[in-house]
Design a protein around this motif. Structure first.
Motif, PDB file in Angstrom:
ATOM      1  N   ASP B 120       3.319 -11.367 -23.024  1.00  0.00           N
ATOM      2  CA  ASP B 120       2.680 -10.057 -22.898  1.00  0.00           C
ATOM      3  C   ASP B 120       2.233  -9.864 -21.449  1.00  0.00           C
ATOM      4  O   ASP B 120       1.379 -10.598 -20.959  1.00  0.00           O
ATOM      5  CB  ASP B 120       1.479  -9.986 -23.842  1.00  0.00           C
ATOM      6  CG  ASP B 120       0.887  -8.588 -23.893  1.00  0.00           C
ATOM      7  OD1 ASP B 120       1.308  -7.741 -23.090  1.00  0.00           O
ATOM      8  OD2 ASP B 120       0.012  -8.350 -24.741  1.00  0.00           O
ATOM      9  N   SER B 121       2.840  -8.902 -20.765  1.00  0.00           N
ATOM     10  CA  SER B 121       2.454  -8.650 -19.370  1.00  0.00           C
ATOM     11  C   SER B 121       1.919  -7.231 -19.214  1.00  0.00           C
ATOM     12  O   SER B 121       1.990  -6.629 -18.141  1.00  0.00           O
ATOM     13  CB  SER B 121       3.642  -8.899 -18.429  1.00  0.00           C
ATOM     14  OG  SER B 121       4.700  -8.047 -18.763  1.00  0.00           O
ATOM     15  N   THR B 122       1.387  -6.705 -20.318  1.00  0.00           N
ATOM     16  CA  THR B 122       0.910  -5.327 -20.366  1.00  0.00           C
ATOM     17  C   THR B 122      -0.009  -4.980 -19.193  1.00  0.00           C
ATOM     18  O   THR B 122       0.147  -3.942 -18.554  1.00  0.00           O
ATOM     19  CB  THR B 122       0.152  -5.087 -21.688  1.00  0.00           C
ATOM     20  OG1 THR B 122       1.088  -5.221 -22.743  1.00  0.00           O
ATOM     21  CG2 THR B 122      -0.480  -3.717 -21.736  1.00  0.00           C
ATOM     22  N   GLN B 123      -0.960  -5.865 -18.932  1.00  0.00           N
ATOM     23  CA  GLN B 123      -1.954  -5.498 -17.931  1.00  0.00           C
ATOM     24  C   GLN B 123      -1.576  -5.909 -16.516  1.00  0.00           C
ATOM     25  O   GLN B 123      -2.379  -5.789 -15.588  1.00  0.00           O
ATOM     26  CB  GLN B 123      -3.310  -6.066 -18.354  1.00  0.00           C
ATOM     27  CG  GLN B 123      -3.751  -5.343 -19.606  1.00  0.00           C
ATOM     28  CD  GLN B 123      -5.056  -5.838 -20.149  1.00  0.00           C
ATOM     29  OE1 GLN B 123      -5.953  -6.168 -19.398  1.00  0.00           O
ATOM     30  NE2 GLN B 123      -5.167  -5.879 -21.448  1.00  0.00           N
ATOM     31  N   ALA B 124      -0.341  -6.382 -16.358  1.00  0.00           N
ATOM     32  CA  ALA B 124       0.116  -6.743 -15.014  1.00  0.00           C
ATOM     33  C   ALA B 124       0.499  -5.503 -14.215  1.00  0.00           C
ATOM     34  O   ALA B 124       0.452  -5.500 -12.992  1.00  0.00           O
ATOM     35  CB  ALA B 124       1.298  -7.701 -15.101  1.00  0.00           C
ATOM     36  N   ARG B 125       0.918  -4.460 -14.923  1.00  0.00           N
ATOM     37  CA  ARG B 125       1.474  -3.289 -14.232  1.00  0.00           C
ATOM     38  C   ARG B 125       0.926  -1.997 -14.808  1.00  0.00           C
ATOM     39  O   ARG B 125       0.423  -1.970 -15.927  1.00  0.00           O
ATOM     40  CB  ARG B 125       3.010  -3.265 -14.371  1.00  0.00           C
ATOM     41  CG  ARG B 125       3.699  -4.391 -13.650  1.00  0.00           C
ATOM     42  CD  ARG B 125       5.168  -4.475 -14.015  1.00  0.00           C
ATOM     43  NE  ARG B 125       5.759  -5.693 -13.491  1.00  0.00           N
ATOM     44  CZ  ARG B 125       6.323  -5.780 -12.284  1.00  0.00           C
ATOM     45  NH1 ARG B 125       6.426  -4.721 -11.514  1.00  0.00           N
ATOM     46  NH2 ARG B 125       6.815  -6.931 -11.860  1.00  0.00           N
ATOM     47  N   THR B 126       1.084  -0.935 -14.046  1.00  0.00           N
ATOM     48  CA  THR B 126       0.822   0.384 -14.597  1.00  0.00           C
ATOM     49  C   THR B 126       2.081   1.218 -14.386  1.00  0.00           C
ATOM     50  O   THR B 126       3.048   0.746 -13.791  1.00  0.00           O
ATOM     51  CB  THR B 126      -0.399   1.051 -13.936  1.00  0.00           C
ATOM     52  OG1 THR B 126      -0.731   2.239 -14.676  1.00  0.00           O
ATOM     53  CG2 THR B 126      -0.122   1.424 -12.486  1.00  0.00           C
ATOM     54  N   CYS B 127       2.074   2.429 -14.900  1.00  0.00           N
ATOM     55  CA  CYS B 127       3.256   3.283 -14.771  1.00  0.00           C
ATOM     56  C   CYS B 127       2.888   4.539 -13.987  1.00  0.00           C
ATOM     57  O   CYS B 127       1.918   5.218 -14.320  1.00  0.00           O
ATOM     58  CB  CYS B 127       3.786   3.662 -16.157  1.00  0.00           C
ATOM     59  SG  CYS B 127       5.135   4.862 -16.092  1.00  0.00           S
ATOM     60  N   ILE B 128       3.637   4.810 -12.944  1.00  0.00           N
ATOM     61  CA  ILE B 128       3.479   6.058 -12.199  1.00  0.00           C
ATOM     62  C   ILE B 128       4.721   6.904 -12.472  1.00  0.00           C
ATOM     63  O   ILE B 128       5.845   6.450 -12.243  1.00  0.00           O
ATOM     64  CB  ILE B 128       3.335   5.795 -10.685  1.00  0.00           C
ATOM     65  CG1 ILE B 128       2.053   5.010 -10.386  1.00  0.00           C
ATOM     66  CG2 ILE B 128       3.350   7.120  -9.909  1.00  0.00           C
ATOM     67  CD1 ILE B 128       1.916   4.581  -8.939  1.00  0.00           C
ATOM     68  N   GLU B 129       4.498   8.096 -12.996  1.00  0.00           N
ATOM     69  CA  GLU B 129       5.626   8.984 -13.282  1.00  0.00           C
ATOM     70  C   GLU B 129       5.704  10.028 -12.183  1.00  0.00           C
ATOM     71  O   GLU B 129       4.705  10.647 -11.827  1.00  0.00           O
ATOM     72  CB  GLU B 129       5.440   9.651 -14.636  1.00  0.00           C
ATOM     73  CG  GLU B 129       6.675  10.409 -15.090  1.00  0.00           C
ATOM     74  CD  GLU B 129       6.380  11.317 -16.262  1.00  0.00           C
ATOM     75  OE1 GLU B 129       6.556  10.861 -17.410  1.00  0.00           O
ATOM     76  OE2 GLU B 129       5.966  12.467 -16.039  1.00  0.00           O
TER      77      GLU B 129
END
Lengths: 102, 210
Positions: B120-129
């Protein structure tokens, strides 16, 4: 800057990759039996080729996989890309052998 | 041990919500940017040639890991699987779906004789659209890949560098007006830099925060 054809991702800019030095240097099977000179030769001594050089690269900013590459160190021309564990293509071996003979 | 804690997106301090435009009309705007925080990002590794592995992933998230390089399986804004390497993929879920997908993957891949990994690497990254008629030009200022829709169309993905930041990037289905929409997934500590860089690069085209 030159382009490298990652065997997995395709053609990308060189800045996405990291250089992993000379390829095909096998770790000695029984290091404890080696003299200091032989061990030092394995650890430190590398070719300083002007011309076709076999080397390892890793696609750091991409798939993070290692692979082998034949590059002309004089012109930065990428001559071949091949997978880890493989030997260079015959035409590359011929190029290197041909140079040795001349 | 703390059982729960408050999630905080890496761009929370920019207060993007307060700048977001409510109206759907983006005429005169070249670029629309927004953060989509907390999406589930689960890294899976395994052998795509092993049908047991493919079946287990299929059972867990109703999608097979794509074998074609630089592609994403699944529709935008639903659970997707992004190709990361010959034996590595990223399962992208909604913020609510992360836990369930993680448990389902774990349960199905934890089979005797199956060689796989789930992280689980959910909190490693965020998403910029980033979308809008000039979005591609903005990205092209900092990215050496050819992003023309004929090459980098919907469903394509790449792990590359955008203005010195290593990102996972995908083009989702074209927007209503036919403009491409890109999702960038930078590591969270690079998110502020990347957002501000994109914002700066977008100025000349007119930017709205979505």
């Amino acid at each position: 800057m030159f382009l490298i054809n990652c065997p997995f991702c395709g053609e990308r800019e060189e800045k996405e990759f990291s250089y992993g030095h000379e390829a095909h240097i096998a770790r000695p099977e029984n290091p404890e039996n080696l003299s200091d000179a032989e061990w030092a030769d394995y650890l430190f001594m590398r070719k300083n080729t002007k011309g076709v050089h076999l080397e390892r690269w890793v696609h750091t900013a991409g798939c993070r996989r290692w692979f082998n590459m034949a590059r002309n160190t004089h012109t930065n021309e990428v001559l071949a890309v091949y997978l880890m564990g493989e030997q260079p293509p015959k035409e590359i071996r011929d190029m290197i052998d041909g140079k040795k003979k001349s | 041990m703390v059982d729960t804690y408050r999630l905080r997106s890496p761009l929370a301090h920019l207060h993007l919500d307060a700048r977001a435009h409510e109206e759907a009309d983006i005429s005169g705007t070249g670029v629309v940017m927004k953060e989509i925080p907390y999406r589930g990002l689960i890294n899976i590794r395994g052998d795509a040639a092993d049908s047991a592995f493919v079946d287990a992933v299929q059972k867990a998230v109703k999608l097979s890991p794509p074998v074609d390089a630089n592609t994403v399986a699944g529709k935008a804004n639903t659970t997707r699987i992004m190709w990361l390497g010959p034996d590595e993929w990223l399962v992208i879920t909604s913020p609510q779906g992360a836990d369930r997908a993680m448990k389902a993957l774990w349960k199905n891949l934890k089979t005797d004789g199956l060689h796989a990994a789930v992280t689980d690497s959910t909190q490693a990254r965020t998403c910029i659209e980033i979308s809008g008629p000039r979005a591609r030009e903005v990205l092209q200022k900092g990215c050496s890949l050819d992003l023309h829709p004929s090459v980098f169309g919907p469903g394509q993905s790449a792990q590359t560098i955008v203005s010195k930041v290593a990102v996972m990037m995908t083009q989702t289905a074209a927007a209503r007006n036919g403009d491409p929409t890109y999702e960038l997934y930078p590591l969270r500590s690079f998110a502020t830099y990347l957002w501000t860089w994109l914002e700066d690069a977008s100025q000349e085209y007119g930017l709205k925060v979505g």
